[in-house]
Design a protein around this motif. Sequence first.
Motif, mmCIF file in Angstrom:
data_model
loop_
_atom_site.group_PDB
_atom_site.id
_atom_site.type_symbol
_atom_site.label_atom_id
_atom_site.label_comp_id
_atom_site.label_asym_id
_atom_site.label_seq_id
_atom_site.Cartn_x
_atom_site.Cartn_y
_atom_site.Cartn_z
ATOM 1 N N CYS A 62 1.960 -13.853 2.721
ATOM 2 C CA CYS A 62 1.100 -13.456 2.874
ATOM 3 C C CYS A 62 1.368 -11.618 2.353
ATOM 4 N N ILE A 63 2.749 -10.955 2.103
ATOM 5 C CA ILE A 63 3.253 -10.240 1.977
ATOM 6 C C ILE A 63 3.506 -10.157 1.017
ATOM 7 N N ASN A 64 4.481 -11.668 -0.190
ATOM 8 C CA ASN A 64 4.494 -11.432 -1.639
ATOM 9 C C ASN A 64 2.415 -11.267 -2.840
ATOM 10 N N ASP A 65 2.136 -11.591 -1.760
ATOM 11 C CA ASP A 65 0.652 -11.963 -2.643
ATOM 12 C C ASP A 65 0.128 -10.440 -2.593
ATOM 13 N N LYS A 66 0.055 -9.516 -0.915
ATOM 14 C CA LYS A 66 -0.533 -8.614 -0.891
ATOM 15 C C LYS A 66 0.718 -7.574 -2.316
ATOM 16 N N VAL A 67 1.497 -7.883 -2.341
ATOM 17 C CA VAL A 67 2.302 -6.590 -3.455
ATOM 18 C C VAL A 67 2.390 -7.965 -4.166
ATOM 19 N N GLY A 68 2.169 -8.568 -4.849
ATOM 20 C CA GLY A 68 1.412 -8.980 -6.649
ATOM 21 C C GLY A 68 2.866 -9.908 -6.569
ATOM 22 N N GLY A 69 3.870 -10.164 -5.995
ATOM 23 C CA GLY A 69 4.838 -10.946 -6.322
ATOM 24 C C GLY A 69 6.192 -10.346 -5.134
ATOM 25 N N GLY A 70 7.267 -10.545 -6.218
ATOM 26 C CA GLY A 70 8.398 -9.958 -4.665
ATOM 27 C C GLY A 70 8.560 -8.328 -4.384
ATOM 28 N N THR A 71 9.106 -8.194 -3.273
ATOM 29 C CA THR A 71 9.112 -7.632 -2.484
ATOM 30 C C THR A 71 10.031 -6.165 -3.362
ATOM 31 N N LYS A 72 10.464 -6.468 -3.908
ATOM 32 C CA LYS A 72 12.067 -5.715 -3.958
ATOM 33 C C LYS A 72 12.091 -4.103 -4.190
ATOM 34 N N TYR A 73 10.112 -3.873 -4.926
ATOM 35 C CA TYR A 73 10.148 -2.534 -4.852
ATOM 36 C C TYR A 73 8.296 -2.554 -3.866
ATOM 37 N N ILE A 74 8.337 -2.992 -2.585
ATOM 38 C CA ILE A 74 7.784 -2.991 -2.135
ATOM 39 C C ILE A 74 7.434 -1.408 -1.615
ATOM 40 N N ASN A 75 8.717 -0.559 -0.971
ATOM 41 C CA ASN A 75 8.846 0.604 -0.710
ATOM 42 C C ASN A 75 8.292 1.655 -1.891
ATOM 43 N N ARG A 76 7.411 1.430 -3.369
ATOM 44 C CA ARG A 76 6.886 1.699 -4.090
ATOM 45 C C ARG A 76 5.453 2.034 -3.755
ATOM 46 N N ARG A 77 5.126 1.652 -2.380
ATOM 47 C CA ARG A 77 4.139 1.354 -2.345
ATOM 48 C C ARG A 77 3.361 1.835 -1.427
ATOM 49 N N ASP A 78 4.255 2.819 -0.620
ATOM 50 C CA ASP A 78 3.949 3.828 0.002
ATOM 51 C C ASP A 78 2.871 5.269 -0.454
ATOM 52 N N VAL A 79 2.279 5.559 -0.305
ATOM 53 C CA VAL A 79 2.017 6.918 -0.989
ATOM 54 C C VAL A 79 2.933 8.431 -1.025
ATOM 55 N N ASN A 80 3.589 7.776 0.045
ATOM 56 C CA ASN A 80 4.813 9.613 0.116
ATOM 57 C C ASN A 80 5.930 8.812 -0.483
ATOM 58 N N TYR A 81 6.471 7.874 -1.557
ATOM 59 C CA TYR A 81 8.028 7.923 -1.748
ATOM 60 C C TYR A 81 7.650 8.478 -3.666
ATOM 61 N N LEU A 82 6.598 8.621 -4.101
ATOM 62 C CA LEU A 82 7.047 9.405 -5.674
ATOM 63 C C LEU A 82 6.923 10.825 -4.936
ATOM 64 N N PRO A 83 6.708 11.725 -4.114
ATOM 65 C CA PRO A 83 7.485 12.732 -4.012
ATOM 66 C C PRO A 83 8.523 12.497 -3.349
ATOM 67 N N ALA A 84 8.718 11.838 -2.156
ATOM 68 C CA ALA A 84 10.027 12.102 -2.221
ATOM 69 C C ALA A 84 11.014 11.762 -3.057
ATOM 70 N N ALA A 85 10.534 10.642 -4.060
ATOM 71 C CA ALA A 85 11.945 10.506 -5.332
ATOM 72 C C ALA A 85 11.893 11.436 -5.876
ATOM 73 N N ILE A 86 10.486 12.651 -6.250
ATOM 74 C CA ILE A 86 11.349 13.650 -6.921
ATOM 75 C C ILE A 86 11.665 14.912 -5.918
ATOM 76 N N THR A 87 11.904 14.969 -5.213
ATOM 77 C CA THR A 87 12.109 15.934 -3.857
ATOM 78 C C THR A 87 13.771 15.385 -4.825
ATOM 79 N N GLU A 88 13.689 13.832 -4.089
ATOM 80 C CA GLU A 88 15.659 13.235 -3.536
ATOM 81 C C GLU A 88 16.008 13.745 -5.918
ATOM 82 N N GLU A 89 15.529 13.379 -6.721
ATOM 83 C CA GLU A 89 16.031 13.591 -7.846
ATOM 84 C C GLU A 89 16.521 15.140 -7.818
ATOM 85 N N ASN A 90 15.262 15.941 -8.154
ATOM 86 C CA ASN A 90 16.095 17.240 -7.995
ATOM 87 C C ASN A 90 17.480 17.671 -7.448
#
Length: 339
Positions: free
Chosen positions: A137-165
Motif C-alpha cells: 500500500c505504501i509503495n503504491d501510494k508513493v509510486g515505488g520505493g520510500t527512500k524519498y517519502i519525506n519529500r511528499r510533505d508539503v513542508n519539506y521544500l521550505p525546510a530544505a531551503i532554510t536548511e541550505e541557507n
Amino acid sequence: MSKDLTHSSVERQNILNNRFALEAIAKSLDVEGMLFEGEYRFTKQMVADFYDVDVSTIDRYLSIYAEELKYNGYILSKGKQLKEFKLQFAHLINEASKTTQIGLFNFRAFLNIGMLLTNSEKAKQVRSLMLDIVISCINDKVGGGTKYINRRDVNYLPAAITEENYRKVFTSAISMCVGGHPNYKYSQITDLIYKAIFRENAKEYREILKLNLKDNVRHTLYAEVLLVISSFENGVGTQIKCVYRKRGNKQLSIDEVGKIVDQLANAPSQQPYLNDARKKMASRDLGFRDVYHGNIAEYLQAISPEEFERFIGSESIDFDKILEDNKDVLKRLKQAEDE
C-alpha cells in the motif's frame, strides 16, 4: 526487517492508523459484519469463530489488552444503543433477550485482536496478509520505493531551503575558523553533529537506509528534522566564530569543535527539539520505510492518522512533479545566485 505484531504495540498501531491499508485489508479479507452506526460491528462470538478460538480466549485478551482494544474501537453496547442494535440484528446474534450489555468490535478492533492472538493459525495468516498489504500500500501510494517519502510533505521544500541557507553559514564558519584537512573537516564535523542528534554518523545512517554513495543524506530527512539540524548547525557555527575571535583569530581543532557540539547537545534548551527530531526519525522511518534505528529506539511511537494523510494521503504532494513544473524558475534563480 522481520516484524512480530504480537509483540509490538507501535507496529500494531501503525497499521490501524493507516486508513489506506485498512481499506485494502478489508477487501482482501471480505469478512461480513453488521452495519451499525456507520461501521461494521462484530460480536465476540463472530470474532471467535473467524479466528477459530473459544469466546473465553477472546475474553482473556479483552482483559489483558482492554485499553488498546477500546482505543481501537471495541465497545460495550448498553442502554439505548443496545436496544437499537437488538432491533436490527437480534436474528443474527445468539444473546438472551435480558442481556444488558454486548461487547462489539468494529473492523479496527477486529484486526487488532487478530494481531494479538498467538494460538490462532488463522490470526497468524491474517497478520502475514496485513504486513504484505501495508508494504504494498505504501509503495503504491508513493509510486515505488520510500527512500524519498519525506519529500511528499508539503513542508519539506521550505525546510530544505532554510536548511541550505543555514548550512552555508555553518560551512563558512568551518572554512575560516577550523583547522584540518580542507575537504575532510566538513564531513568530520557533520558526523559529530549527526552523532549528537541521531546517535548515528552519516555512514551508519546510509547503511541503515541502504543509501548509495550518490544519495545525499539530507534529501532523505523529514522537514522537522532538517529544521533541527539547521538550528543546531547555526548554534555550532556561531560558537565556533565566537571562540575563534576571542583567541585572536586562531583556528580551532576538530576536537575543540567536538566539545562545542557536545555542550550544545546537552543544553537544556535543545532537549525538546532533539527529542522531537529523534521521535520523528525513528517512528516515521519504521512506519514508512521499514527501517529500524536501534540507537534511538526508545523514541519510537506510532505514526498518527494525520501523518499518513500528510505523507501518502490527500495532503501529500508529488515533489518531483513540482520540481519538473518549476524547473525554468529554479534554473533562473540558480543563475541569479551564481552571478
